[in-house]
Design an enzyme around this catalytic site. Structure first.
Site, short mmCIF file in Angstrom:
data_model
loop_
_atom_site.label_atom_id
_atom_site.label_comp_id
_atom_site.label_asym_id
_atom_site.label_seq_id
_atom_site.Cartn_x
_atom_site.Cartn_y
_atom_site.Cartn_z
N THR A 107 1.08 -1.29 0.03
CA THR A 107 0.02 -0.04 -0.07
C THR A 107 0.84 1.38 -0.08
OG1 THR A 107 -0.04 -0.08 2.37
CG2 THR A 107 -1.91 -1.08 1.19
N ASP A 108 2.10 1.18 0.83
CA ASP A 108 3.01 2.34 0.89
C ASP A 108 3.33 2.76 -0.59
OD1 ASP A 108 3.82 4.33 2.39
OD2 ASP A 108 5.57 3.15 3.04
N ASP A 109 3.87 1.61 -1.52
CA ASP A 109 4.12 1.95 -2.94
C ASP A 109 3.19 2.55 -3.71
OD1 ASP A 109 7.20 1.47 -3.76
OD2 ASP A 109 6.69 0.09 -2.01
#
Length: 649
Positions: A395-397
């Site tokens: 989710t961060d990327d």
């Protein structure tokens, strides 16, 4: 707008500061610094469109590479000599090896480095190994090392297998609803546990050619914890499992080993890796080899060949060195570089941004992975960290890629990918409103208490930095008023620390968490005068170093006294400035000193020196120096601050 003051007198919002005229100098120097940094970043773009900075960790990567090659019978002088030279170069004055630049010596890292150098032919009586041995014995010897270090030693008969925690391969047979099934562990942990369960059950021993007995103290094992504590019950469970290990049910064990091998093979990536990270990669190679896969088998051949792309070779005054990256971050680096260049003023149609966007579109993941176990009805979409990691988007990327693509226009192909990414992010929200990196609701904390889980974080609960990045990305996509964003904002407010900061799971540490949370909350519509923002800004002002920069040492993960304390670095100074910019901090003196520090410490080529580690793998255990952080984040901070300065003229 009336000026607003924090409890310690810092302006937080409002019109021009009375000291504005006194701070033109730093802004003028910053303009030249931004131009140099922007040009350097542009020069580092690959012709294919991506950026990738080296991901530097500690010498266990190199030590374990040599040990793995020795175990598989493929170690040669070609790898050994430059690798040993690199390991020697990182030894500290105390004889030990640390887990981050400037950090204290680490027992397990030192033992593994010592074993690798002995393997490379360094005699035990060599001065540098005598110093290392003195450190090891003073800190408890092999007996007090982590489980993974003793497991490596067990492969060569230097530690008894029966004195290692049990990891029965039957765990792969447990259904996903059963406690402590493999999906209760974080993706990096489950990919490591499954191959280790094979290795632990087969208990191989191969000759090392020398003994490491000089690193033993002879101390007895630490006593088991009281049954009044969870750890005590976990140790009793481990004892029962070790009893089973001595007399496993034959058909069940054979089925478990077969299923574990199938599970591993099914998760090998196109580049030969497992998850694009070192631990499951090396253990999977060893496990499959022990099950009879020859080195010529396509799976093993691809796995061994793939390590070459993660290998860094460099010429030094002492001779060539060889080191390995624990992971690679091209998608993350490319998205950050795109945002930075857009912040620096590059137009959306600039060729560098256009080619980067085209490359990112080819990296979109359209197949389900392990995350679908917890979200079976969610359509795939999103991005991973690495070149090849289709099984584990995060989710961060994905959030950072969405922010980057938004800066490049509204091409239909881009919009389709972004819509899929947004839908996937919304579906990956955990029940408590936050976001974790790789899985949803991966919060079974009892997994941390298992005796073999002493190698770092083994679950993937929501974190402030990831949640903040997702909230910011969703707000940029017009979802500011959605229930999804409101729940994310609520999670951030509930998890603000008492001192006003936020914990940083994937970056060091509270400066990183706060640098992510403040811009996200402002993007979600929170006013700068909100108490949460005021407390965060006050915390940042209090943590500014006398030289004008910000820094935070990795020891803050274990010792709260280090929170916001450390040598100033370019990346951490930029994180603080990004938060102050978002909060419209009107303390021109503080912001000006931060900008001045960046301009003053910049190298002539446009970059910054940053040997300090500011990225995090496992809080308290494993740290990262992202070599591109020192460039992309200062560009973003300078670009945003200068843009607003120009607009106010």
């Amino acid at each position: 707008m009336a000026r607003l003051l924090s409890t310690d007198g810092h302006r937080l919002a409002g019109g021009p500061s009375s000291t504005e005229g006194d701070n033109k100098g730093p802004f003028l120097a910053a303009r030249a610094a931004l131009d140099r940094a922007r040009d350097l970043l542009l020069s580092r773009q690959d012709p294919a469109g991506w950026w990738q900075g080296e991901l530097e960790t500690n010498v266990t990567m190199e030590a374990e590479d040599l040990l793995m090659r020795e175990f598989l019978g493929i170690r040669t002088s070609v790898e050994t000599e430059p690798t040993a030279r690199w390991i020697r170069s990182k030894q500290g004055a105390d004889g030990a090896w640390a887990n981050f630049h400037g950090g204290p010596g680490d027992l397990s890292t030192t033992i593994e480095a010592y074993a690798a150098l002995r393997l490379a032919g360094d005699p035990a009586e060599a001065e540098h190994l005598c110093r290392a041995r003195k450190f090891v014995l003073a800190h408890g010897g092999i007996e007090r090392s982590r489980v993974f270090t003793r497991l490596w030693l067990a492969l060569f008969g230097e530690w008894p297998w029966q004195r290692l925690p049990a990891i029965p391969p039957e765990v792969v047979l447990l259904p996903s609803w059963f406690p402590l099934n493999v999906y209760d562990f974080a993706c990096w942990a489950r990919q490591t546990i499954v191959p280790l369960s094979i290795v632990r059950s087969l208990r191989p021993v191969r000759p090392l050619g020398f003994s490491l007995g000089e690193l033993r103290t002879g101390r007895p094992p630490a006593p088991a914890q009281s049954l009044r504590r969870r750890g005590g019950w976990m140790h009793r469970l481990d004892g029962a499992l070790r009893g089973y290990e001595r007399h496993p049910v034959g058909p069940l064990r054979r089925n478990a080993l077969r299923r574990a091998a199938e599970w591993i093979v099914a998760r090998q990536e196109a580049d030969g890796s497992w998850g694009g990270i070192q631990p499951p990669w090396v253990y999977s190679l060893i496990a499959l080899h022990l099950l009879g896969y020859p080195l010529s088998h396509p799976v093993l051949r691809s796995g061994l060949a793939g390590l070459e792309r993660f290998t860094v070779r460099e010429e030094t005054p002492d001779g060539p060195v060889r080191r390995l990256e624990a992971c690679q971050s091209p998608v993350w680096d490319t998205a950050l570089a795109m945002v930075a260049l857009a912040d620096a003023g590059l137009p959306a149609e600039h060729p560098a941004l256009a080619s980067a966007a085209d490359w990112l579109l080819t990296e979109e993941i359209r197949v389900p992975g392990d995350w679908a176990v917890r979200r079976p009805g969610l359509p795939p979409g999103g991005w991973a960290f690495e070149f090849d990691n289709d099984g584990y988007p995060d989710t961060d990327d994905t959030a950072e890629v969405l922010l980057a693509l938004r800066r490049t226009g509204a091409d239909p192909a881009v919009r389709g990918a972004m819509e899929r990414g947004v839908a996937w992010l919304r579906g990956m929200q955990s029940r408590d409103g936050g976001w974790a990196a790789f899985d949803a609701d991966n919060t079974r904390a009892i997994a941390r208490s298992l005796p073999f889980c002493d190698f770092g974080e083994v679950i993937d609960p929501p974190s402030a930095d990831v949640t903040a990045h997702v909230v910011e990305a969703l707000c940029a996509e017009g979802l500011t008023g959605s229930a999804t964003v409101r729940r994310g904002v609520g999670w951030l407010l509930r998890n603000q620390e008492a001192d006003g900061s936020w914990f940083g799971r994937w970056g060091a540490n509270h400066v990183y968490g706060t640098g992510a949370a403040v811009p996200a909350l402002i993007a979600a519509g929170m006013r700068p005068e909100h108490p949460a923002i005021v407390r965060a800004v006050c915390w940042l002002h209090r943590r500014q170093n006398p030289d004008g920069g910000w820094g935070e040492d990795m020891r803050s993960y274990r010792d709260p006294a280090w929170r916001g304390q450390g040598v100033s670095t370019a990346s951490q100074t930029a994180w603080a400035l990004l938060a102050l910019h978002a909060a419209r901090s009107d303390d021109a003196a503080s912001v000006g000193r931060g900008i001045g520090w960046l301009a003053r410490t910049q190298r002539p080529d446009g970059g910054w020196d940053e040997p300090q580690f500011t990225g995090t793998g496992f809080p308290g255990d494993f740290y990262i120096n992202y070599h591109l952080y020192r460039l992309v984040f200062p560009i973003s901070a300078l670009g945003r601050l200068l843009r607003d300065s120009d607009a106010s003229r």
